[in-house]
Design a protein around this motif. Structure first.
Motif, short mmCIF file in Angstrom:
data_model
loop_
_atom_site.label_atom_id
_atom_site.label_comp_id
_atom_site.label_asym_id
_atom_site.label_seq_id
_atom_site.Cartn_x
_atom_site.Cartn_y
_atom_site.Cartn_z
N SER A 182 -46.46 15.64 -30.40
CA SER A 182 -46.95 14.47 -29.85
C SER A 182 -47.64 14.28 -28.80
CB SER A 182 -45.56 13.56 -29.66
OG SER A 182 -45.06 13.84 -28.41
N GLU A 183 -47.75 15.61 -28.03
CA GLU A 183 -48.68 15.58 -26.89
C GLU A 183 -50.05 16.39 -27.43
OE1 GLU A 183 -46.12 17.30 -23.85
OE2 GLU A 183 -45.09 15.44 -23.50
N GLY A 184 -50.09 16.58 -28.72
CA GLY A 184 -51.37 17.35 -29.31
C GLY A 184 -51.10 18.96 -29.17
N GLU A 185 -50.02 19.36 -28.71
CA GLU A 185 -49.76 20.74 -28.86
C GLU A 185 -49.57 21.07 -30.30
OE1 GLU A 185 -48.09 20.56 -24.31
OE2 GLU A 185 -46.87 21.33 -25.95
N HIS A 186 -49.72 22.64 -30.58
CA HIS A 186 -49.03 23.01 -31.85
C HIS A 186 -48.04 24.10 -31.57
CE1 HIS A 186 -52.60 22.81 -34.71
NE2 HIS A 186 -52.18 21.65 -34.13
N VAL A 187 -47.01 24.50 -32.33
CA VAL A 187 -45.91 25.17 -31.91
C VAL A 187 -45.88 26.68 -32.30
CG1 VAL A 187 -43.34 25.15 -31.86
CG2 VAL A 187 -44.80 23.06 -31.33
N ILE A 188 -45.57 27.42 -31.49
CA ILE A 188 -45.28 28.89 -31.87
C ILE A 188 -43.67 28.98 -31.79
CG2 ILE A 188 -45.39 31.36 -31.50
CD1 ILE A 188 -47.89 30.76 -29.62
N LEU A 189 -43.03 28.98 -33.05
CA LEU A 189 -41.65 29.21 -33.03
C LEU A 189 -41.11 30.50 -32.95
CD1 LEU A 189 -39.01 27.47 -33.61
CD2 LEU A 189 -39.49 27.58 -36.07
N ASP A 190 -40.69 30.81 -31.95
CA ASP A 190 -39.86 32.21 -31.70
C ASP A 190 -38.70 32.22 -32.18
OD1 ASP A 190 -38.77 34.44 -30.72
OD2 ASP A 190 -38.85 33.87 -28.79
N THR A 191 -38.48 33.12 -33.45
CA THR A 191 -37.52 32.94 -34.28
C THR A 191 -36.38 33.94 -33.83
OG1 THR A 191 -38.37 34.42 -35.83
CG2 THR A 191 -38.70 31.89 -36.11
N THR A 192 -36.72 34.85 -32.70
CA THR A 192 -36.13 36.08 -32.42
C THR A 192 -34.27 35.86 -32.49
OG1 THR A 192 -37.70 36.90 -30.97
CG2 THR A 192 -35.62 37.52 -30.51
N ASN A 193 -34.01 34.58 -31.74
CA ASN A 193 -32.56 34.31 -31.73
C ASN A 193 -31.91 33.14 -32.42
OD1 ASN A 193 -31.92 36.34 -29.36
ND2 ASN A 193 -33.24 35.01 -28.19
N LEU A 194 -32.72 33.06 -33.63
CA LEU A 194 -32.16 32.20 -34.79
C LEU A 194 -31.44 32.88 -35.81
CD1 LEU A 194 -34.94 29.43 -34.98
CD2 LEU A 194 -32.52 29.01 -34.25
N SER A 195 -30.45 32.31 -36.28
CA SER A 195 -29.75 33.15 -37.26
C SER A 195 -30.53 32.68 -38.52
CB SER A 195 -28.15 32.53 -37.53
OG SER A 195 -28.20 31.09 -37.77
N SER A 196 -30.22 33.18 -39.62
CA SER A 196 -31.02 32.93 -40.79
C SER A 196 -30.58 31.49 -41.29
CB SER A 196 -30.80 34.03 -41.93
OG SER A 196 -29.46 34.17 -42.37
N GLN A 197 -29.38 31.22 -41.21
CA GLN A 197 -29.07 29.87 -41.60
C GLN A 197 -29.75 28.74 -40.86
OE1 GLN A 197 -24.78 28.94 -41.47
NE2 GLN A 197 -25.16 26.80 -41.65
N HIS A 198 -29.64 28.95 -39.56
CA HIS A 198 -30.48 27.93 -38.61
C HIS A 198 -31.98 28.03 -38.83
CE1 HIS A 198 -26.85 27.93 -35.45
NE2 HIS A 198 -26.61 26.93 -36.63
N LEU A 199 -32.46 29.07 -39.12
CA LEU A 199 -33.95 29.12 -39.24
C LEU A 199 -34.47 28.41 -40.57
CD1 LEU A 199 -36.66 30.07 -38.82
CD2 LEU A 199 -36.32 32.17 -39.79
N SER A 200 -33.39 28.58 -41.60
CA SER A 200 -33.74 27.99 -42.88
C SER A 200 -33.54 26.32 -42.66
CB SER A 200 -32.39 28.51 -43.85
OG SER A 200 -32.65 27.68 -45.08
N GLU A 201 -32.59 26.09 -41.84
CA GLU A 201 -32.23 24.62 -41.57
C GLU A 201 -33.44 24.01 -41.17
OE1 GLU A 201 -28.89 23.90 -39.51
OE2 GLU A 201 -27.59 25.05 -41.03
#
Length: 176
Positions: free
Chosen positions: A139-158
């Motif tokens: 909403s502030e015009g930024e794009h996002v780099i999603l660091d998946t390092t500490n996400l479980s595969s289930q949470h990443l999928s969700e």
């Protein structure tokens, strides 16, 4: 394109390059060393420029170890997506501290890291809080780099399902 890593051209089976031998790093058609002697991507930056990427203006002057480590991690993430070609480099730190970086086209990028390995009440991942955080940056015009390092595969999928559902993936880059 010619890329040199640790003194050897990548993709052509060898050959030492004079600048890589002298500097202990590698070049990529720029005349600058793109990798240091240990093989770490620098994008041709000096030590001072690399330090500036790790210095987060949002924590200006903080000597807390957690803030220092966070800035170094954000630098690593930013350089990683630049090296991969997912964003156009060279990246620079956002001096306001609002986003993490600007790419070469001036697009602001915010690094979002979520952790599946803490309980939600201790700051761990919930889909609702992750989406709130991502949507705030967008909403502030930024794009996002999603660091998946500490996400479980289930949470990443969700999270990916929800990002797709909301048609946001064109503003999101996954790292690593």
């Amino acid at each position: 394109q010619e890329t040199l890593r640790a003194g050897k051209r990548v993709g052509d089976g060898g050959g030492l390059a004079e600048d890589a031998i002298k500097g202990g790093g590698s070049t990529k058609n720029t005349g600058k060393l793109m990798y240091d002697a240990d093989g770490n991507y620098t994008g041709g930056r000096t030590k001072a420029e690399l330090d500036a990427l790790a210095d987060d203006p949002a924590h200006m002057g903080s000597k807390r170890q957690v803030d220092i480590e966070k800035g170094i991690h954000e630098q690593k993430v930013g350089l990683g997506v630049e090296e991969s070609g997912k964003i156009k480099g060279p990246i620079t730190r956002d001096p306001s501290g609002k986003a993490e970086f600007f790419d070469a086209d001036g697009q602001a990028w915010d690094v979002k890291s979520f952790n599946s390995y803490y309980k939600p009440k201790q700051g761990g991942f919930t889909l609702q809080s992750a989406m709130r955080s991502i949507n705030k940056s967008l909403s502030e015009g930024e794009h996002v780099i999603l660091d998946t390092t500490n996400l479980s595969s289930q949470h990443l999928s969700e999270l990916l399902v929800e990002l797709e559902k909301q048609n946001l993936m064109d503003k999101i880059i996954l790292w690593p």
